[in-house]
Motif scaffolding. Structure first.
Motif, mmCIF file in Angstrom:
data_model
loop_
_atom_site.group_PDB
_atom_site.id
_atom_site.type_symbol
_atom_site.label_atom_id
_atom_site.label_comp_id
_atom_site.label_asym_id
_atom_site.label_seq_id
_atom_site.Cartn_x
_atom_site.Cartn_y
_atom_site.Cartn_z
ATOM 1 N N THR A 102 24.088 4.171 56.717
ATOM 2 C CA THR A 102 23.139 4.437 55.625
ATOM 3 C C THR A 102 23.134 5.911 55.225
ATOM 4 O OG1 THR A 102 21.292 4.881 57.131
ATOM 5 C CG2 THR A 102 21.616 2.584 56.434
ATOM 6 N N LYS A 103 23.824 6.722 56.016
ATOM 7 C CA LYS A 103 23.946 8.174 55.806
ATOM 8 C C LYS A 103 22.662 8.938 56.103
ATOM 9 C CE LYS A 103 28.204 7.632 54.820
ATOM 10 N NZ LYS A 103 29.223 8.007 55.836
ATOM 11 N N THR A 104 21.707 8.298 56.782
ATOM 12 C CA THR A 104 20.525 9.033 57.216
ATOM 13 C C THR A 104 20.854 9.931 58.408
ATOM 14 O OG1 THR A 104 19.792 7.219 58.653
ATOM 15 C CG2 THR A 104 18.935 7.257 56.397
ATOM 16 N N ALA A 105 22.056 9.794 58.949
ATOM 17 C CA ALA A 105 22.494 10.681 60.038
ATOM 18 C C ALA A 105 22.508 12.141 59.582
ATOM 19 C CB ALA A 105 23.882 10.263 60.525
ATOM 20 N N VAL A 145 24.491 11.292 40.692
ATOM 21 C CA VAL A 145 23.463 12.102 40.036
ATOM 22 C C VAL A 145 22.143 11.330 39.959
ATOM 23 C CG1 VAL A 145 22.800 13.234 37.872
ATOM 24 C CG2 VAL A 145 25.156 13.408 38.704
ATOM 25 N N GLU A 146 22.236 10.091 39.539
ATOM 26 C CA GLU A 146 21.043 9.274 39.360
ATOM 27 C C GLU A 146 20.401 8.912 40.696
ATOM 28 O OE1 GLU A 146 20.443 6.920 35.717
ATOM 29 O OE2 GLU A 146 21.099 5.297 37.041
ATOM 30 N N ALA A 147 21.221 8.668 41.703
ATOM 31 C CA ALA A 147 20.696 8.306 43.023
ATOM 32 C C ALA A 147 19.871 9.445 43.610
ATOM 33 C CB ALA A 147 21.842 7.941 43.960
ATOM 34 N N LYS A 148 20.384 10.669 43.502
ATOM 35 C CA LYS A 148 19.645 11.830 44.011
ATOM 36 C C LYS A 148 18.325 12.003 43.252
ATOM 37 C CE LYS A 148 23.726 14.380 45.584
ATOM 38 N NZ LYS A 148 24.695 15.473 45.241
ATOM 39 N N ALA A 149 18.380 11.831 41.942
ATOM 40 C CA ALA A 149 17.169 11.945 41.126
ATOM 41 C C ALA A 149 16.167 10.848 41.471
ATOM 42 C CB ALA A 149 17.525 11.879 39.647
ATOM 43 N N ARG A 206 17.849 0.891 45.815
ATOM 44 C CA ARG A 206 19.058 0.105 46.102
ATOM 45 C C ARG A 206 20.310 0.980 45.979
ATOM 46 N NH1 ARG A 206 22.592 -4.506 43.475
ATOM 47 N NH2 ARG A 206 22.096 -6.268 44.835
ATOM 48 N N PHE A 207 21.080 1.068 47.064
ATOM 49 C CA PHE A 207 22.290 1.887 47.080
ATOM 50 C C PHE A 207 23.509 1.063 47.481
ATOM 51 C CE2 PHE A 207 18.732 4.721 48.376
ATOM 52 C CZ PHE A 207 18.706 5.522 47.249
ATOM 53 N N GLY A 208 24.697 1.586 47.148
ATOM 54 C CA GLY A 208 25.929 0.854 47.423
ATOM 55 C C GLY A 208 26.835 1.526 48.435
ATOM 56 N N TYR A 268 22.115 9.263 48.806
ATOM 57 C CA TYR A 268 20.835 9.026 49.478
ATOM 58 C C TYR A 268 20.679 9.976 50.665
ATOM 59 C CZ TYR A 268 17.295 6.415 52.187
ATOM 60 O OH TYR A 268 16.181 6.038 52.906
ATOM 61 N N GLY A 269 21.697 10.027 51.506
ATOM 62 C CA GLY A 269 21.642 10.900 52.670
ATOM 63 C C GLY A 269 21.469 12.361 52.301
ATOM 64 N N LYS A 270 22.228 12.812 51.311
ATOM 65 C CA LYS A 270 22.149 14.210 50.880
ATOM 66 C C LYS A 270 20.789 14.528 50.257
ATOM 67 C CE LYS A 270 27.139 14.639 50.109
ATOM 68 N NZ LYS A 270 28.229 14.707 49.104
ATOM 69 N N ALA A 271 20.268 13.600 49.471
ATOM 70 C CA ALA A 271 18.977 13.817 48.820
ATOM 71 C C ALA A 271 17.847 13.928 49.844
ATOM 72 C CB ALA A 271 18.684 12.693 47.833
ATOM 73 N N LEU A 272 17.917 13.126 50.892
ATOM 74 C CA LEU A 272 16.893 13.181 51.934
ATOM 75 C C LEU A 272 16.877 14.543 52.622
ATOM 76 C CD1 LEU A 272 17.270 9.670 53.625
ATOM 77 C CD2 LEU A 272 15.370 10.457 52.206
ATOM 78 N N VAL A 273 18.059 15.088 52.869
ATOM 79 C CA VAL A 273 18.146 16.410 53.505
ATOM 80 C C VAL A 273 17.508 17.476 52.618
ATOM 81 C CG1 VAL A 273 19.719 18.231 54.274
ATOM 82 C CG2 VAL A 273 20.190 15.849 54.880
ATOM 83 N N GLU A 274 17.848 17.453 51.325
ATOM 84 C CA GLU A 274 17.309 18.448 50.406
ATOM 85 C C GLU A 274 15.792 18.327 50.272
ATOM 86 O OE1 GLU A 274 19.035 21.036 49.191
ATOM 87 O OE2 GLU A 274 20.546 20.191 50.542
ATOM 88 N N LEU A 275 15.295 17.105 50.203
ATOM 89 C CA LEU A 275 13.847 16.898 50.112
ATOM 90 C C LEU A 275 13.160 17.282 51.416
ATOM 91 C CD1 LEU A 275 13.561 13.519 48.179
ATOM 92 C CD2 LEU A 275 12.650 15.714 47.437
ATOM 93 N N GLY A 276 13.854 17.018 52.529
ATOM 94 C CA GLY A 276 13.296 17.353 53.837
ATOM 95 C C GLY A 276 13.062 18.839 54.011
ATOM 96 N N LYS A 277 13.889 19.653 53.368
ATOM 97 C CA LYS A 277 13.733 21.105 53.421
ATOM 98 C C LYS A 277 12.485 21.564 52.681
ATOM 99 C CE LYS A 277 18.738 21.952 53.634
ATOM 100 N NZ LYS A 277 19.925 22.457 52.875
ATOM 101 N N LEU A 278 12.071 20.773 51.699
ATOM 102 C CA LEU A 278 10.925 21.138 50.865
ATOM 103 C C LEU A 278 9.613 20.516 51.329
ATOM 104 C CD1 LEU A 278 12.624 20.642 47.368
ATOM 105 C CD2 LEU A 278 12.261 22.814 48.561
ATOM 106 N N HIS A 279 9.709 19.369 52.004
ATOM 107 C CA HIS A 279 8.505 18.610 52.336
ATOM 108 C C HIS A 279 8.494 18.224 53.818
ATOM 109 C CE1 HIS A 279 7.905 18.322 48.000
ATOM 110 N NE2 HIS A 279 9.130 17.839 47.890
ATOM 111 N N GLU A 280 7.595 18.848 54.571
ATOM 112 C CA GLU A 280 7.528 18.570 56.004
ATOM 113 C C GLU A 280 6.926 17.213 56.323
ATOM 114 O OE1 GLU A 280 5.645 21.683 58.154
ATOM 115 O OE2 GLU A 280 7.180 23.191 57.666
ATOM 116 N N ASN A 281 6.272 16.586 55.353
ATOM 117 C CA ASN A 281 5.683 15.262 55.603
ATOM 118 C C ASN A 281 6.678 14.123 55.400
ATOM 119 O OD1 ASN A 281 5.858 15.400 52.814
ATOM 120 N ND2 ASN A 281 3.824 14.533 52.439
#
Length: 313
Positions: A38-41, A145-149, A164-166, A13-26
């Motif tokens: 939660t790994k949002t750090a 893999v599925e969580a990032k997708a 939902r994440f574990g 979840y945390g890694k996916a947010l970073v990658e999406l954040g690079k693509l989407h400023e909103n």
């Protein structure tokens, strides 16, 4: 499966947010004083101006997320499942669900596998709660893999989404070129003729292991990964029930109101067959090592194997 790579879906979840954040400023991320857990750090470090720590006030966090959504932002509000779905239920229902706002809820530390945090933090009711909110998409990924997708799909979907994440590191089972994530579409991981096992979350890998044990006993089990519990892939559920005549659902969630209930709703109306629901049986959890708790509550591969074998026999 000791040689299989294991990653906690909260890390994904945390890694996916970073990658999406690079693509989407909103894209903006909110958390409730739990960024480390939660790994949002990860996102906070990369995009500090787009990360908001709302403190230990989940209801307020959901309200802030709703407000941001009305301005065109795509907020991911993050906390433990017990607080995101439980404590903030009213705000999720009334401030996000009712106006159909484009808010994504990243709920980590769900289920028995929270481990030592104990019953107060082991949310086994969140899927049931979120399923009842009209228009809410509910996703429970099975691995890294599925969580990032799923996070990417949630961003692209217009409307409220509950993810939902574990906490526990789980086997990576979808690391193959054929893998494709589609909202509302289940994935057949193994064909079978005697029984259909429909699993979600970390129970997908456990169910695959159970199917191997069943095969050794001459029982052919079809295994389906249901990552999207709402909307459910009704067509696949019905077709599989017709093929095998018996259905087993497996989830790290209460047997009341979760995946099992969703599957039974569909089958009772369209193609009634015998269904065995494997999950947390109307009890609270307890403090202990995650793997030991999964075994004690009979959610491990060996327990699933024994229950399915008895059910088919």
């Amino acid at each position: 499966m000791s040689d299989v790579k294991r990653i906690a879906t909260r890390e994904s979840y945390g890694k996916a947010l970073v990658e999406l954040g690079k693509l989407h400023e909103n894209l903006v991320v909110l958390d409730a004083d739990l960024a480390g857990a939660t790994k949002t750090a990860m996102f906070q470090k990369e995009f500090p101006e787009r990360h908001i720590d709302c403190g230990i006030a989940e209801g307020n966090m959901i309200g802030v997320a709703a407000g941001l959504a009305t301005t065109g932002k795509v907020p991911f509000a993050s906390s433990f499942a017990m607080f995101a779905a439980g404590r903030a239920f009213e705000q999720v229902r009334n401030s996000v669900g009712y106006p159909k706002l484009n808010v994504k809820i990243g709920a980590t530390h769900a289920g028995i596998s929270v481990g030592e945090d104990g019953a107060t933090h082991q949310c086994n009711e969140d899927i049931a709660l979120m399923r009842t909110i009209p228009g809410m998409v509910v996703i429970n990924p099975s691995d890294d893999v599925e969580a990032k997708a799923a996070v990417k799909a949630a961003y692209e979907h217009e409307g409220p989404v509950y993810l939902r994440f574990g906490r526990l590191a789980v086997p990576v089972i979808n690391d193959n070129p054929e893998y494709k994530f589609e909202l509302g579409k289940g994935i057949v991981l193994r064909e079978g003729t005697d029984v259909t096992i429909i699993a979600t979350g970390l129970e997908v890998s456990e169910s695959l292991e159970a199917a191997k044990k069943l095969e050794a006993d001459g029982i052919s089990a079809k295994v389906i990964n249901i990552h999207t519990i709402k909307p459910l892939d009704e067509k696949l559920v019905i077709e599989s029930a017709k093929e095998t005549g018996k259905v087993v659902t497996v989830e790290e969630h209460s047997v009341i109101g979760g995946l099992g209930s969703a599957v039974c709703d569909v089958l009772s109306e369209n193609y009634p067959v015998k269904v065995l629901k494997i999950g947390v049986n109307d009890v609270f959890g307890e403090s202990g090592p995650a793997l030991e708790l999964i075994k004690k509550y009979e959610l491990d591969a060996d327990s699933i194997y024994k229950k399915v074998k008895a059910f088919v026999s």
